[in-house]
Motif scaffolding. Structure first.
Motif, PDB file in Angstrom:
ATOM      1  N   ALA A 257       7.737   2.884   2.017  1.00  0.00           N
ATOM      2  CA  ALA A 257       8.473   2.895   3.282  1.00  0.00           C
ATOM      3  C   ALA A 257       9.272   4.185   3.440  1.00  0.00           C
ATOM      4  O   ALA A 257       9.313   4.777   4.536  1.00  0.00           O
ATOM      5  N   VAL A 258       9.914   4.644   2.364  1.00  0.00           N
ATOM      6  CA  VAL A 258      10.690   5.883   2.420  1.00  0.00           C
ATOM      7  C   VAL A 258       9.776   7.075   2.686  1.00  0.00           C
ATOM      8  O   VAL A 258      10.100   7.976   3.488  1.00  0.00           O
ATOM      9  N   ALA A 259       8.613   7.096   2.028  1.00  0.00           N
ATOM     10  CA  ALA A 259       7.665   8.191   2.239  1.00  0.00           C
ATOM     11  C   ALA A 259       7.224   8.257   3.697  1.00  0.00           C
ATOM     12  O   ALA A 259       7.070   9.344   4.268  1.00  0.00           O
ATOM     13  N   CYS A 260       7.034   7.084   4.302  1.00  0.00           N
ATOM     14  CA  CYS A 260       6.646   7.059   5.715  1.00  0.00           C
ATOM     15  C   CYS A 260       7.765   7.615   6.598  1.00  0.00           C
ATOM     16  O   CYS A 260       7.514   8.379   7.533  1.00  0.00           O
ATOM     17  N   ALA A 301       0.555  -2.015  -8.000  1.00  0.00           N
ATOM     18  CA  ALA A 301       1.714  -1.179  -7.662  1.00  0.00           C
ATOM     19  C   ALA A 301       1.316  -0.050  -6.718  1.00  0.00           C
ATOM     20  O   ALA A 301       1.990   0.204  -5.703  1.00  0.00           O
ATOM     21  N   VAL A 302       0.215   0.632  -7.023  1.00  0.00           N
ATOM     22  CA  VAL A 302      -0.253   1.724  -6.158  1.00  0.00           C
ATOM     23  C   VAL A 302      -0.687   1.176  -4.800  1.00  0.00           C
ATOM     24  O   VAL A 302      -0.418   1.774  -3.748  1.00  0.00           O
ATOM     25  N   GLY A 303      -1.349   0.009  -4.816  1.00  0.00           N
ATOM     26  CA  GLY A 303      -1.788  -0.601  -3.565  1.00  0.00           C
ATOM     27  C   GLY A 303      -0.620  -0.994  -2.674  1.00  0.00           C
ATOM     28  O   GLY A 303      -0.665  -0.798  -1.452  1.00  0.00           O
ATOM     29  N   ILE A 304       0.437  -1.525  -3.264  1.00  0.00           N
ATOM     30  CA  ILE A 304       1.632  -1.891  -2.491  1.00  0.00           C
ATOM     31  C   ILE A 304       2.283  -0.642  -1.899  1.00  0.00           C
ATOM     32  O   ILE A 304       2.692  -0.628  -0.724  1.00  0.00           O
ATOM     33  N   LEU A 305       2.366   0.412  -2.704  1.00  0.00           N
ATOM     34  CA  LEU A 305       2.982   1.658  -2.229  1.00  0.00           C
ATOM     35  C   LEU A 305       2.209   2.221  -1.036  1.00  0.00           C
ATOM     36  O   LEU A 305       2.794   2.531   0.015  1.00  0.00           O
ATOM     37  N   GLY A 306       0.877   2.352  -1.199  1.00  0.00           N
ATOM     38  CA  GLY A 306       0.083   2.915  -0.110  1.00  0.00           C
ATOM     39  C   GLY A 306       0.054   2.030   1.117  1.00  0.00           C
ATOM     40  O   GLY A 306       0.175   2.515   2.258  1.00  0.00           O
ATOM     41  N   SER A 307      -0.074   0.715   0.920  1.00  0.00           N
ATOM     42  CA  SER A 307      -0.120  -0.195   2.063  1.00  0.00           C
ATOM     43  C   SER A 307       1.212  -0.206   2.806  1.00  0.00           C
ATOM     44  O   SER A 307       1.242  -0.275   4.036  1.00  0.00           O
ATOM     45  N   ALA A 308       2.317  -0.150   2.048  1.00  0.00           N
ATOM     46  CA  ALA A 308       3.635  -0.107   2.694  1.00  0.00           C
ATOM     47  C   ALA A 308       3.776   1.154   3.553  1.00  0.00           C
ATOM     48  O   ALA A 308       4.339   1.115   4.659  1.00  0.00           O
ATOM     49  N   PHE A 309       3.264   2.280   3.047  1.00  0.00           N
ATOM     50  CA  PHE A 309       3.316   3.528   3.807  1.00  0.00           C
ATOM     51  C   PHE A 309       2.589   3.370   5.142  1.00  0.00           C
ATOM     52  O   PHE A 309       3.113   3.718   6.208  1.00  0.00           O
ATOM     53  N   TRP A 310       1.366   2.825   5.088  1.00  0.00           N
ATOM     54  CA  TRP A 310       0.576   2.736   6.306  1.00  0.00           C
ATOM     55  C   TRP A 310       1.090   1.649   7.244  1.00  0.00           C
ATOM     56  O   TRP A 310       0.985   1.773   8.466  1.00  0.00           O
ATOM     57  N   LEU A 348      -1.594  -5.252   2.325  1.00  0.00           N
ATOM     58  CA  LEU A 348      -0.279  -5.300   1.683  1.00  0.00           C
ATOM     59  C   LEU A 348      -0.011  -6.690   1.117  1.00  0.00           C
ATOM     60  O   LEU A 348       0.456  -6.834  -0.025  1.00  0.00           O
ATOM     61  N   VAL A 349      -0.341  -7.721   1.901  1.00  0.00           N
ATOM     62  CA  VAL A 349      -0.175  -9.089   1.418  1.00  0.00           C
ATOM     63  C   VAL A 349      -1.087  -9.338   0.222  1.00  0.00           C
ATOM     64  O   VAL A 349      -0.693 -10.010  -0.748  1.00  0.00           O
ATOM     65  N   PHE A 350      -2.306  -8.788   0.256  1.00  0.00           N
ATOM     66  CA  PHE A 350      -3.247  -8.964  -0.857  1.00  0.00           C
ATOM     67  C   PHE A 350      -2.651  -8.474  -2.166  1.00  0.00           C
ATOM     68  O   PHE A 350      -2.689  -9.183  -3.185  1.00  0.00           O
ATOM     69  N   PHE A 351      -2.101  -7.273  -2.168  1.00  0.00           N
ATOM     70  CA  PHE A 351      -1.584  -6.720  -3.419  1.00  0.00           C
ATOM     71  C   PHE A 351      -0.339  -7.481  -3.893  1.00  0.00           C
ATOM     72  O   PHE A 351      -0.139  -7.638  -5.102  1.00  0.00           O
ATOM     73  N   LEU A 352       0.478  -7.950  -2.963  1.00  0.00           N
ATOM     74  CA  LEU A 352       1.638  -8.748  -3.354  1.00  0.00           C
ATOM     75  C   LEU A 352       1.211 -10.071  -3.976  1.00  0.00           C
ATOM     76  O   LEU A 352       1.728 -10.482  -5.025  1.00  0.00           O
ATOM     77  N   VAL A 353       0.248 -10.736  -3.344  1.00  0.00           N
ATOM     78  CA  VAL A 353      -0.240 -12.011  -3.884  1.00  0.00           C
ATOM     79  C   VAL A 353      -1.020 -11.781  -5.172  1.00  0.00           C
ATOM     80  O   VAL A 353      -0.968 -12.595  -6.100  1.00  0.00           O
ATOM     81  N   SER A 354      -1.734 -10.674  -5.250  1.00  0.00           N
ATOM     82  CA  SER A 354      -2.490 -10.357  -6.463  1.00  0.00           C
ATOM     83  C   SER A 354      -1.564 -10.204  -7.667  1.00  0.00           C
ATOM     84  O   SER A 354      -1.944 -10.527  -8.800  1.00  0.00           O
TER      85      SER A 354
END
Length: 629
Positions: A257-260, A301-310, A348-354
């Motif tokens: 989110a901060v990166a975005c 972790a990487v998936g959450i970071l990237g998905s949060a950005f987008w 984003l939900v996928f990586f959180l649930v994963s």
């Protein structure tokens, strides 16, 4: 230490006699003191007598439900607080421990036995339900685990379609001698309950494998013989483990989110989104297929970071369409964003649930490891405190012990066993870690796809409407089958959806994204048709194979075995179809390694067994405890 005297009591009368159960420990038995403990005897019909009731009600109906187990947990906690259950020489539990608690031996001696004595010697189960309950679950364990640990595992692993469970510490009348009931193992309450149940729930403990005890091995034999679904119980995810996983997930989300927020306006081309789609495919791929928890955690972790950005960039884009789009074909860019916006949220939900699924995987893996401890790969080494019982059990098992060894080996390796599961194993499919594969992550991803199709349905033509209608029908078939299936079939349905989503949805989208990056094609309206077609292929194969089940899938000519291997395996086993002999060798290696890991502790385990017998747990109650719960 001298073993306590026998506590076998007649069915007449309604009061028990105070007895010394262990040096320094005296149980309470007067009515007023029992009544002071949370009214544990409320609702008991004192006109019934235990001996007569246990003759009238079939043993398979001596069951309890989830509410009974929750109530028992509260009552035991209260009994510890008011010092009605106290530490002993052989069970020096911490009275403030709410995770493990006193062993079941101690709870039975100091709590269950005196209370059921006041209830005219009926069992705890019939004290709660004098009419009995239909048996859905048979619980097998070795009485060495803490009562809170045991109850939490059973409640957390309770199958969704089950209503009542048979557990011998609560089912058998602890104040009545049951030697006659178990003289013939095939007609014992254990066997009569097991033949009626849907599931057998295996509760491991940290001291030694329950399959070092002959009665537990005999129950595994009956479950194999009668083709029962065998599940390994796992505790709920602890607060410590949850926070340990939550902290990196929250940090990854905040970084994205901060990166975005710091990203400059009008500098994000469509090409960057296409590159992210390529990376996303591999992140989901490794998160779905790896059997290494650390790699799984890193991908999430990487998936959450990237998905949060987008996702954050998507929010900014909706507030101002000029944000996030570079110069170029703006129509193509807007279409590209529109097609993937719902996917971005779903991912984003996928990586959180994963990450939650990964924690479940780790917890169940630890429970399977406990089944290895002290187990030497064969029930020939199992022990029994009563020689007559051992003789009768071995007369029943006969030369089928190798089948039982194979069933236990597969249970340790896969975390469960079931009829279709055993058929796949016999065909040579490697189902290592199969029970740990179930989850919700892919369902969350599929839900995002469905939401997008519903939204795009409003602006699509008649062709798209037909395609979306077919998707809705197929999705409904898959969901109904998933909901109504037994535990093993539900896991298979989940795995089928996961693999075909990787093939038909994510892989084509990655290829499409590569073509966009190299400007071979531009996003167009055809992308809607591509997405709808890929989604329908995914749910078509998933629904078809889910309805067929693992058994029919593995019987498909030529491709059945390798297809099943691809659908259910993790790690390198996804693309490697081993021989059946390789699977059995691996199961033997698992058992041997489990024995090796605790090799230095074998003497300690033997000492623990001797201590248990000294405590009177086997010697005193051999007819009622029987080395098994």
């Amino acid at each position: 230490m001298q073993a306590p005297q026998s506590r076998s009591m007649s069915g007449e009368g309604g009061t028990g006699t105070p007895q010394s159960l262990c040096r320094g420990t005296t149980v309470w038995s007067t009515w007023s003191r029992i009544r002071a403990l949370d009214d544990v005897l409320d609702g008991v019909d004192f006109s019934l007598h235990g001996e007569d009731l246990h003759k009238d009600i079939p043993p398979a109906r001596w069951c309890v439900n989830k509410a009974d187990l929750r109530r028992l947990r509260r009552q035991v906690r209260r009994a510890i607080n008011v010092k009605k259950i106290v530490p002993t020489l052989h069970d020096a539990f911490d009275p403030y421990d709410t995770v493990c608690g006193p062993t079941i031996y101690t709870v039975n001696e100091q709590f269950i036995t005196p209370i059921t004595a006041e209830a005219n010697n009926m069992s705890w189960a019939l004290m709660r339900h004098p009419e009995g309950l239909q048996c859905d679950i048979f619980i097998t364990h070795a009485w060495q685990e803490g009562i809170f640990e045991f109850l939490d595992k059973v409640l957390a692993s309770w199958p969704r379609d089950a209503k009542a469970a048979w557990c011998c510490m609560l089912a058998n009348p602890q104040n009545l001698g049951i030697s006659d009931l178990i003289r013939n193992p095939a007609c014992s309450p254990f066997a009569l309950a097991l033949v009626e149940c849907k599931y057998m729930l295996v509760v491991a403990n940290s001291r030694q494998s329950i399959y070092t005890r002959l009665w537990c091995a005999y129950e595994a034999y009956l479950a194999h013989r009668w083709n029962k679904v065998i599940l390994t119980a796992a505790p709920p995810i602890s607060q410590r483990l949850f926070l340990k996983a939550l902290a990196p997930a929250v940090l990854s989300f905040l970084l994205g989110a901060v990166a975005c927020c710091l990203w400059p306006h009008q500098s994000m081309p469509v090409t960057a989104l296409a590159i992210w789609r390529i990376c996303l495919f591999f992140l989901i791929l490794f998160s779905s297929l790896t059997e290494k928890p650390h790699l799984w955690h890193a991908c999430n972790a990487v998936g959450i970071l990237g998905s949060a950005f987008w996702v954050c960039l998507l929010v900014r884009f909706h507030h101002d369409p000029e944000i996030g789009i570079s110069a170029g074909d703006r129509h193509a860019a807007v279409l590209f964003w529109g097609e993937y916006e719902s996917d971005t949220v779903a991912e984003l939900v996928f990586f959180l649930v994963s990450e939650f699924d990964r924690m479940r995987f780790q917890v169940l893996l630890e429970e399977c490891d406990k089944l290895k401890k002290g187990y030497k790969g064969s029930i020939l080494n199992a022990q029994c405190s009563c020689a007559d019982d051992a003789t009768n059990i071995w007369a029943e098992i006969g030369d089928q012990f190798e089948d039982v060894d194979r069933t236990i080996g597969r249970l340790i390796r896969a975390g469960m066993s079931a009829p279709d599961f055993r058929e796949a194993c016999d065909a040579g499919v490697d189902l290592h870690g199969f029970a740990m594969n179930g989850g919700l992550a892919v369902i969350a991803l599929q839900a995002g796809v469905t939401m997008h199709l519903v939204a795009s349905h409003l602006r699509g033509g008649i062709v798209l409407e037909s395609v979306h209608g077919m998707n809705f029908v197929l999705s409904s078939v898959w969901l109904i089958n998933f909901y109504r299936s037994l535990h093993d079939a539900r896991i298979f349905s989940y795995m089928v959806l996961q693999r075909f989503m990787l093939i038909f949805k994510l892989l084509p989208h990655m290829i499409f994204s590569i073509l966009v990056v190299y400007e071979a094609i531009l996003p167009s309206q055809n992308l809607c048709i591509l997405r709808a077609t890929a989604t329908n292929l995914t749910i078509l194969f998933a629904a078809g194979l889910s309805v067929a089940g693992m058994g029919r899938t593995v019987r498909l000519p030529y491709i059945g075995r390798c297809l099943t291997q691809f659908l259910v395996a993790r790690g390198r086993a996804v693309v490697y179809c081993p021989l059946a002999s390789d699977i059995e060798d691996a199961s033997d290696a698992v058992s041997d390694s489990g024995d090796g890991e605790s090799g230095d502790e074998n003497d300690d385990d033997d000492d623990d067994d001797d201590a248990d017998e000294t405590n009177g747990s086997d010697a005193e109650h051999a007819p009622s405890l029987r080395d098994t719960s």
